[in-house]
Design a protein around this motif. Structure first.
Motif, PDB file in Angstrom:
ATOM      1  N   ILE A  50       0.822  -1.205   0.000  1.00 16.07           N
ATOM      2  CA  ILE A  50       0.000   0.000   0.000  1.00 16.07           C
ATOM      3  C   ILE A  50       0.859   1.259   0.000  1.00 16.07           C
ATOM      4  CG2 ILE A  50      -0.214   0.009   2.522  1.00 16.07           C
ATOM      5  CD1 ILE A  50      -2.894   1.132  -0.025  1.00 16.07           C
ATOM      6  N   LEU A  51       2.056   1.197   0.602  1.00 25.07           N
ATOM      7  CA  LEU A  51       2.924   2.374   0.680  1.00 25.07           C
ATOM      8  C   LEU A  51       3.365   2.842  -0.708  1.00 25.07           C
ATOM      9  CD1 LEU A  51       5.239   1.420   3.687  1.00 25.07           C
ATOM     10  CD2 LEU A  51       3.274   2.960   3.706  1.00 25.07           C
ATOM     11  N   ILE A  54       0.822   5.275  -2.708  1.00 24.23           N
ATOM     12  CA  ILE A  54       0.587   6.635  -2.222  1.00 24.23           C
ATOM     13  C   ILE A  54       1.811   7.469  -2.601  1.00 24.23           C
ATOM     14  CG2 ILE A  54       0.110   8.059  -0.193  1.00 24.23           C
ATOM     15  CD1 ILE A  54      -0.948   5.507   1.169  1.00 24.23           C
ATOM     16  N   PRO A  55       1.652   8.468  -3.495  1.00 23.72           N
ATOM     17  CA  PRO A  55       2.788   9.190  -4.081  1.00 23.72           C
ATOM     18  C   PRO A  55       3.902   9.590  -3.121  1.00 23.72           C
ATOM     19  CG  PRO A  55       0.767   9.896  -5.097  1.00 23.72           C
ATOM     20  CD  PRO A  55       0.368   8.938  -4.014  1.00 23.72           C
ATOM     21  N   LEU A  56       3.630  10.373  -2.096  1.00 24.94           N
ATOM     22  CA  LEU A  56       4.687  10.855  -1.216  1.00 24.94           C
ATOM     23  C   LEU A  56       5.327   9.714  -0.427  1.00 24.94           C
ATOM     24  CD1 LEU A  56       6.303  13.157  -0.040  1.00 24.94           C
ATOM     25  CD2 LEU A  56       4.486  13.531   1.651  1.00 24.94           C
ATOM     26  N   LEU A  57       4.504   8.818   0.103  1.00 26.02           N
ATOM     27  CA  LEU A  57       5.030   7.683   0.867  1.00 26.02           C
ATOM     28  C   LEU A  57       5.869   6.768  -0.019  1.00 26.02           C
ATOM     29  CD1 LEU A  57       2.035   6.695   3.177  1.00 26.02           C
ATOM     30  CD2 LEU A  57       4.116   7.932   3.779  1.00 26.02           C
ATOM     31  N   ARG A  58       5.448   6.623  -1.269  1.00 30.05           N
ATOM     32  CA  ARG A  58       6.214   5.794  -2.202  1.00 30.05           C
ATOM     33  C   ARG A  58       7.611   6.361  -2.400  1.00 30.05           C
ATOM     34  NH1 ARG A  58       3.404   6.362  -7.293  1.00 30.05           N
ATOM     35  NH2 ARG A  58       4.603   8.285  -7.436  1.00 30.05           N
ATOM     36  N   ASP A  59       7.707   7.660  -2.609  1.00 28.20           N
ATOM     37  CA  ASP A  59       8.995   8.298  -2.838  1.00 28.20           C
ATOM     38  C   ASP A  59       9.903   8.187  -1.612  1.00 28.20           C
ATOM     39  OD1 ASP A  59       8.088   8.998  -5.335  1.00 28.20           O
ATOM     40  OD2 ASP A  59       7.430  10.991  -4.719  1.00 28.20           O
ATOM     41  N   LEU A  60       9.325   8.412  -0.434  1.00 24.83           N
ATOM     42  CA  LEU A  60      10.100   8.321   0.795  1.00 24.83           C
ATOM     43  C   LEU A  60      10.580   6.894   1.043  1.00 24.83           C
ATOM     44  CD1 LEU A  60       7.978  10.630   3.145  1.00 24.83           C
ATOM     45  CD2 LEU A  60      10.207  11.138   2.136  1.00 24.83           C
ATOM     46  N   SER A  61       9.720   5.920   0.742  1.00 28.39           N
ATOM     47  CA  SER A  61      10.077   4.517   0.949  1.00 28.39           C
ATOM     48  C   SER A  61      11.230   4.108   0.040  1.00 28.39           C
ATOM     49  CB  SER A  61       8.862   3.619   0.682  1.00 28.39           C
ATOM     50  OG  SER A  61       7.811   3.892   1.585  1.00 28.39           O
ATOM     51  N   ALA A  64      14.486   5.504   1.177  1.00 28.52           N
ATOM     52  CA  ALA A  64      14.992   4.837   2.376  1.00 28.52           C
ATOM     53  C   ALA A  64      15.504   3.425   2.096  1.00 28.52           C
ATOM     54  CB  ALA A  64      13.901   4.799   3.443  1.00 28.52           C
ATOM     55  N   GLY A  65      15.344   2.966   0.862  1.00 29.75           N
ATOM     56  CA  GLY A  65      15.848   1.641   0.507  1.00 29.75           C
ATOM     57  C   GLY A  65      14.822   0.537   0.602  1.00 29.75           C
ATOM     58  N   ALA A  66      13.537   0.904   0.601  1.00 25.99           N
ATOM     59  CA  ALA A  66      12.472  -0.098   0.697  1.00 25.99           C
ATOM     60  C   ALA A  66      11.980  -0.505  -0.688  1.00 25.99           C
ATOM     61  CB  ALA A  66      11.308   0.438   1.522  1.00 25.99           C
ATOM     62  N   VAL A  67      11.458  -1.728  -0.762  1.00 30.61           N
ATOM     63  CA  VAL A  67      10.833  -2.221  -1.987  1.00 30.61           C
ATOM     64  C   VAL A  67       9.517  -2.897  -1.607  1.00 30.61           C
ATOM     65  CG1 VAL A  67      13.007  -2.566  -3.239  1.00 30.61           C
ATOM     66  CG2 VAL A  67      12.086  -4.424  -1.831  1.00 30.61           C
ATOM     67  N   ASP A  68       8.669  -3.069  -2.577  1.00 30.28           N
ATOM     68  CA  ASP A  68       7.377  -3.706  -2.364  1.00 30.28           C
ATOM     69  C   ASP A  68       7.566  -5.126  -1.825  1.00 30.28           C
ATOM     70  OD1 ASP A  68       4.815  -4.843  -2.612  1.00 30.28           O
ATOM     71  OD2 ASP A  68       4.355  -3.638  -4.378  1.00 30.28           O
ATOM     72  N   ALA A  69       6.768  -5.466  -0.812  1.00 25.40           N
ATOM     73  CA  ALA A  69       6.879  -6.790  -0.182  1.00 25.40           C
ATOM     74  C   ALA A  69       6.248  -7.903  -1.011  1.00 25.40           C
ATOM     75  CB  ALA A  69       6.253  -6.755   1.211  1.00 25.40           C
ATOM     76  N   ASP A  70       6.038  -7.657  -2.270  1.00 19.64           N
ATOM     77  CA  ASP A  70       5.525  -8.684  -3.173  1.00 19.64           C
ATOM     78  C   ASP A  70       6.580  -9.783  -3.339  1.00 19.64           C
ATOM     79  OD1 ASP A  70       3.455  -9.357  -5.462  1.00 19.64           O
ATOM     80  OD2 ASP A  70       5.445  -9.554  -6.352  1.00 19.64           O
ATOM     81  N   ALA A 149      -7.605  -6.876   7.050  1.00 22.70           N
ATOM     82  CA  ALA A 149      -6.173  -6.884   6.750  1.00 22.70           C
ATOM     83  C   ALA A 149      -5.797  -8.067   5.865  1.00 22.70           C
ATOM     84  CB  ALA A 149      -5.364  -6.905   8.041  1.00 22.70           C
ATOM     85  N   LYS A 150      -6.383  -9.231   6.152  1.00 16.72           N
ATOM     86  CA  LYS A 150      -6.103 -10.423   5.358  1.00 16.72           C
ATOM     87  C   LYS A 150      -6.654 -10.297   3.945  1.00 16.72           C
ATOM     88  CE  LYS A 150      -6.446 -15.470   5.549  1.00 16.72           C
ATOM     89  NZ  LYS A 150      -6.924 -16.632   6.329  1.00 16.72           N
ATOM     90  N   LYS A 151      -7.804  -9.649   3.836  1.00 15.27           N
ATOM     91  CA  LYS A 151      -8.477  -9.515   2.542  1.00 15.27           C
ATOM     92  C   LYS A 151      -7.842  -8.437   1.667  1.00 15.27           C
ATOM     93  CE  LYS A 151     -12.124 -10.277  -0.223  1.00 15.27           C
ATOM     94  NZ  LYS A 151     -12.422 -11.593  -0.833  1.00 15.27           N
ATOM     95  N   PHE A 152      -7.493  -7.299   2.280  1.00 13.22           N
ATOM     96  CA  PHE A 152      -7.040  -6.147   1.500  1.00 13.22           C
ATOM     97  C   PHE A 152      -5.596  -5.716   1.767  1.00 13.22           C
ATOM     98  CE2 PHE A 152     -11.689  -5.720   2.031  1.00 13.22           C
ATOM     99  CZ  PHE A 152     -12.071  -5.728   0.694  1.00 13.22           C
ATOM    100  N   GLY A 153      -4.935  -6.355   2.739  1.00 13.67           N
ATOM    101  CA  GLY A 153      -3.544  -6.014   3.007  1.00 13.67           C
ATOM    102  C   GLY A 153      -3.357  -4.668   3.681  1.00 13.67           C
TER     103      GLY A 153
END
Length: 232
Positions: A50-51, A54-61, A64-70, A149-153
């Motif tokens: 989900i992060l 969301i435009p701003l959160l995506r850029d910050l993530s 910071a060195g984060a990637v999608d938990a897929d 949470a289980k249904k939509f993450g």
């Protein structure tokens, strides 16, 4: 360069230690940052999908060195030779976070174990004391929120931090201390092989025991001498 899967608990209401100790070395005490243990240039942090929507959160993530938990993204990072940082309990552990309690949602979390077996990468159990003391969270409608949470993450947290006037600010003067255990090496199998149920359960049990050891060996020194870790 040895790869590792750093599996950390607890998620907490806002996963402050993930954003702080694991991604932002500047906020850590000198010489005690996660960066000193595992350089960020060689590691990627898995963060909620989900992060990245969301435009701003995506850029910050990303900064910071984060990637999608897929799962596909995790596999790609491992194939590139990166280590991974992951909050194993995810949204379910986030919803179970309670002030003064220590709960790790693990028993049904086997994805990181399968990755460790497939790529023959050791899993490192980590626990951050103080994370669950940053917010007070209500258990109202917990069953519904767990289903959602289980249904939509997405975790629908009902929490308050410093005060009702500033609910999003964490409770003041809580020190986050992240403790890192010994690497747990998986039984080597071919990358093309599918790990058996027995191999998965064996490594998961070893991980749980490793996490318990990290917790019990460090709780007194971290200011939680009477704390008990609940595994669910």
């Amino acid at each position: 360069q040895q790869q590792y899967i750093f599996a950390s608990h607890p998620h907490g209401v806002a996963s402050m230690h993930h954003m702080g100790t694991m991604m932002l070395p500047a906020v850590c005490e000198k010489g005690k940052a996660f960066e000193d243990l595992s350089p960020q240039m060689n590691r990627r942090e898995l963060a909620a999908s989900i992060l990245f929507k969301i435009p701003l959160l995506r850029d910050l993530s990303v900064m910071a060195g984060a990637v999608d938990a897929d799962r596909k993204v995790a596999v790609r990072m491992l194939k590139q030779g990166k280590s991974l940082g992951i909050l194993v309990g995810g949204e379910q552990e986030q919803l179970l976070s309670r002030y003064g309690e220590h709960t790790a949602f693990i028993k049904s979390r086997k994805g990181f174990i399968k990755l460790a077996l497939r790529f023959n990468i050791p899993v490192v159990p980590c626990y951050c004391f103080g994370e669950t003391d940053l917010y007070h969270q209500s258990g109202v409608f917990l069953g519904f929120r767990q289903w959602f949470a289980k249904k939509f993450g997405i975790a629908l947290t009902i929490a308050v931090g410093r005060s009702w006037l500033f609910p999003f600010l964490p409770i003041a003067n809580v020190k986050l201390i992240q403790c890192v255990g010994e690497p747990i090496y998986p039984k080597k199998i071919k990358e093309t092989d599918k790990p058996s149920v027995e191999e998965i359960d064996e490594l998961l049990d070893a991980y749980i025991n490793g996490l318990k050891s990290v917790f019990n060996e460090n709780k007194a020194a971290c200011g939680y001498p009477n704390a008990q870790l609940k595994i669910v």
